[in-house]
Design an enzyme around this catalytic site. Structure first.
Site, PDB file in Angstrom:
ATOM      1  N   GLU A 405       0.858  -1.195   0.000  1.00  0.00           N
ATOM      2  CA  GLU A 405       0.000   0.000   0.000  1.00  0.00           C
ATOM      3  C   GLU A 405       0.883   1.230   0.000  1.00  0.00           C
ATOM      4  O   GLU A 405       1.911   1.272   0.686  1.00  0.00           O
ATOM      5  CB  GLU A 405      -0.894  -0.013   1.242  1.00  0.00           C
ATOM      6  CG  GLU A 405      -1.707   1.251   1.469  1.00  0.00           C
ATOM      7  CD  GLU A 405      -2.486   1.184   2.788  1.00  0.00           C
ATOM      8  OE1 GLU A 405      -3.029   0.094   3.106  1.00  0.00           O
ATOM      9  OE2 GLU A 405      -2.531   2.191   3.506  1.00  0.00           O
ATOM     10  N   GLU A 410      -2.150  10.964   4.518  1.00  0.00           N
ATOM     11  CA  GLU A 410      -3.212  10.780   5.494  1.00  0.00           C
ATOM     12  C   GLU A 410      -3.120  11.931   6.486  1.00  0.00           C
ATOM     13  O   GLU A 410      -2.042  12.497   6.701  1.00  0.00           O
ATOM     14  CB  GLU A 410      -3.080   9.455   6.233  1.00  0.00           C
ATOM     15  CG  GLU A 410      -3.221   8.222   5.356  1.00  0.00           C
ATOM     16  CD  GLU A 410      -2.956   6.948   6.130  1.00  0.00           C
ATOM     17  OE1 GLU A 410      -3.929   6.295   6.551  1.00  0.00           O
ATOM     18  OE2 GLU A 410      -1.774   6.616   6.315  1.00  0.00           O
TER      19      GLU A 410
END
Length: 526
Positions: A405, A410
């Site tokens: 990933e 974020e």
């Protein structure tokens, strides 16, 4: 969007203190002990020759053991610790030392009350009147203030910045440390910089107008054993015990050059094309590839990440939930070329049909419409603020392989931007994460990007590199994009009782691919 496990690198100590400002004295020293001579050992001189020294280890040791309490120091040299409990730590007249683990802990000092030091185990920006900070956590950002600060990184993969004073920045870690300087930061000195080999360090220069390494090199000069970078505005960076010949482009986080790239994906959000589940037509899918795609009993499994303990269900206008009619819930709005993803409380009338999820929000993925191996992926967005929000822009492989990933960014409702690569397997995960402070992340639009090549992964904020690493061995296959706003979760915590809703605003998503042969932005020095 795996929830990272942030280690608390400090042990628990016994003891209680009553509510209010009266702490209980702890006879045992804190688990993070410093030798008596550490203050003297950790003395560095700034550009003006002024000695910057850590606060001495004092006789008073105070430990917070309940949430929301206040620890007040005395007129001696005190040590105050939150030990993971949200606290207010208030110094007095001595040279005080603080240990901060909980993100909600506040340190308060008045002017001219000695020399004070914070040991921080999470992202930390020095408050007013506190001189020095030691970054003891891993993968965090540590930032000074307007004083003459001593900023030391002892954890791995940290970013350190001084602020407006004439500061000293020190790398005492074995891994890569990012030194961040911005126009107006003054004249700073760097100690412990590693230019080559494993754990080589990086320098980010913001606001100086440098386009590439040749621009930076023209501003460099050798001054005895040190390298000095004279910025055009009068700022200066002195890299101690360094030779110009040891520095290369790989040591500098510079603006991206897309002249060798072509656009392969462009979403400007003038309209929004959602995938029709009956035909498969459309651009953006609103569910994860994993989990049940249509079952009325387990349909929630593709619309949240239960392992993260998230509280939202990702909805779309055609979702029926446990019923047989579309509920018309739409977390997406388009206005003036901007997408709004809205996370909010689930209407009580439909909560039983939505498996009793407390919140609804939106997820967009290109799992069925677009994927690419390597290239530059960028989003321009304004992020929500407050406890319990978790927006992200990330990439997943079209063929799952372990936990591969790539998180372009974020955020957890504040000014810290997290950029991470996950690789390996569930039983042997490998995670490399980097944190960068963006002071206006929630009030202005910024770009967040990643340049992924066969050799390197380089993250960008506002077009300037923010972190870099070697490409993981399992990250060499097509990946698709995800844009989402999670609510709650085990990483950032859950919203408070006053939470009504939050908006994640997206101006565009763009992808670029090499046009012929494109140079790699950075490579390990040799």
């Amino acid at each position: 969007m795996l929830a990272p496990i942030w280690p608390l690198l400090i042990g628990m100590a016994a003891g209680l203190f009553p509510a209010g400002d009266t702490p209980v004295r702890q006879d045992a020293a804190p688990s993070e002990t410093r030798p008596a001579d550490e203050a003297a050992a950790s003395t560095f001189r700034n550009v003006d020759g002024r000695a910057l020294t850590l606060s001495p280890w004092g006789p008073g040791k105070w430990v917070a053991t309940v949430v929301g309490g206040t620890l007040a120091g005395r007129q001696t040299d005190d040590t105050l610790q939150d030990l993971g409990f949200r606290s207010t730590l208030r110094g007095a007249g001595g040279h005080d030392t603080y240990y901060v683990v909980d993100p909600g802990t506040t340190v308060m000092e008045r002017a001219d009350q000695g020399t004070d030091t914070v040991f921080a185990y999470r992202d930390y920006r020095l408050p007013a009147n506190v001189e020095h900070v030691i970054g003891a956590g891993n993968g965090y950002a540590y930032v000074g203030n307007a004083l003459e600060n001593l900023v030391i990184s002892r954890g791995t993969r940290n970013a350190i910045a001084g602020g407006r004073g004439n500061d000293v920045l020190v790398d005492e870690s074995p891994s890569t440390t990012r030194f961040v300087f911005g126009a107006g930061d003054g004249r700073d000195v760097v100690f412990g910089f590693t230019a080559r080999g494993p754990g080589f360090d990086l320098i980010r220069l913001d606001g100086y107008g440098y386009r590439d390494f040749s621009d930076v090199r023209r501003r460099m000069a050798q001054a005895g054993r040190d390298v000095v970078i004279h910025h055009p505005n009068g700022d200066r960076v002195v890299i101690k015990d360094m030779q110009m010949t040891s520095l290369s482009a790989a040591n500098f986080l510079l603006p991206i050059d897309l002249s060798h790239y072509r656009v392969t994906f462009r979403e400007e959000f003038d309209t929004l094309s959602l995938v029709d589940p009956t035909t498969g037509a459309g651009l953006w899918k609103t569910q994860y590839a994993s989990g049940s795609q249509d079952s009325i009993w387990t349909g929630y499994s593709s619309r949240t990440l239960a392992p993260n303990e998230e509280l939202q269900l990702y909805v779309d206008p055609q979702l029926t939930g446990k019923g047989n009619r579309a509920l018309g819930l739409n977390p997406f709005r388009i206005s003036d070329g901007t997408l709004r993803i809205r996370g909010e409380r689930t209407p009580e009338a439909v909560k039983p049909i939505l498996w009793d999820y407390a919140y609804t929000s939106g997820l967009l993925t290109t799992q069925t419409s677009f994927a690419q191996t390597y290239g530059y992926f960028e989003i321009r967005a304004r992020l929500p603020s407050g406890q319990g929000v978790w927006p992200a822009f990330w990439l997943l492989p079209t063929e799952p392989n372990g936990i591969s990933e790539l998180d372009v960014f974020e955020q957890l409702g504040g000014t810290t931007i997290h950029q991470t690569a996950h690789s390996g397997t569930t039983s042997a995960p490998v995670r490399a994460g980097f944190a960068t402070q963006v002071a206006t992340a929630t009030s202005y639009f910024h770009t967040y990007g990643v340049l992924w090549t066969a050799q390197t992964v380089t993250w960008y904020i506002d077009g300037v590199a923010s972190a870099a690493m070697a490409t993981p061995p399992d990250m060499h296959q097509p990946m698709y994009m995800l844009v989402n706003l999670a609510i709650g979760g085990s990483w950032g915590g859950n919203p408070g009782p006053d939470f009504v809703g939050a908006d994640f605003l997206v101006d565009y998503v763009r992808v670029y691919a090499p046009n012929g042969t494109a140079p790699s932005p950075s490579a390990a020095p040799r």
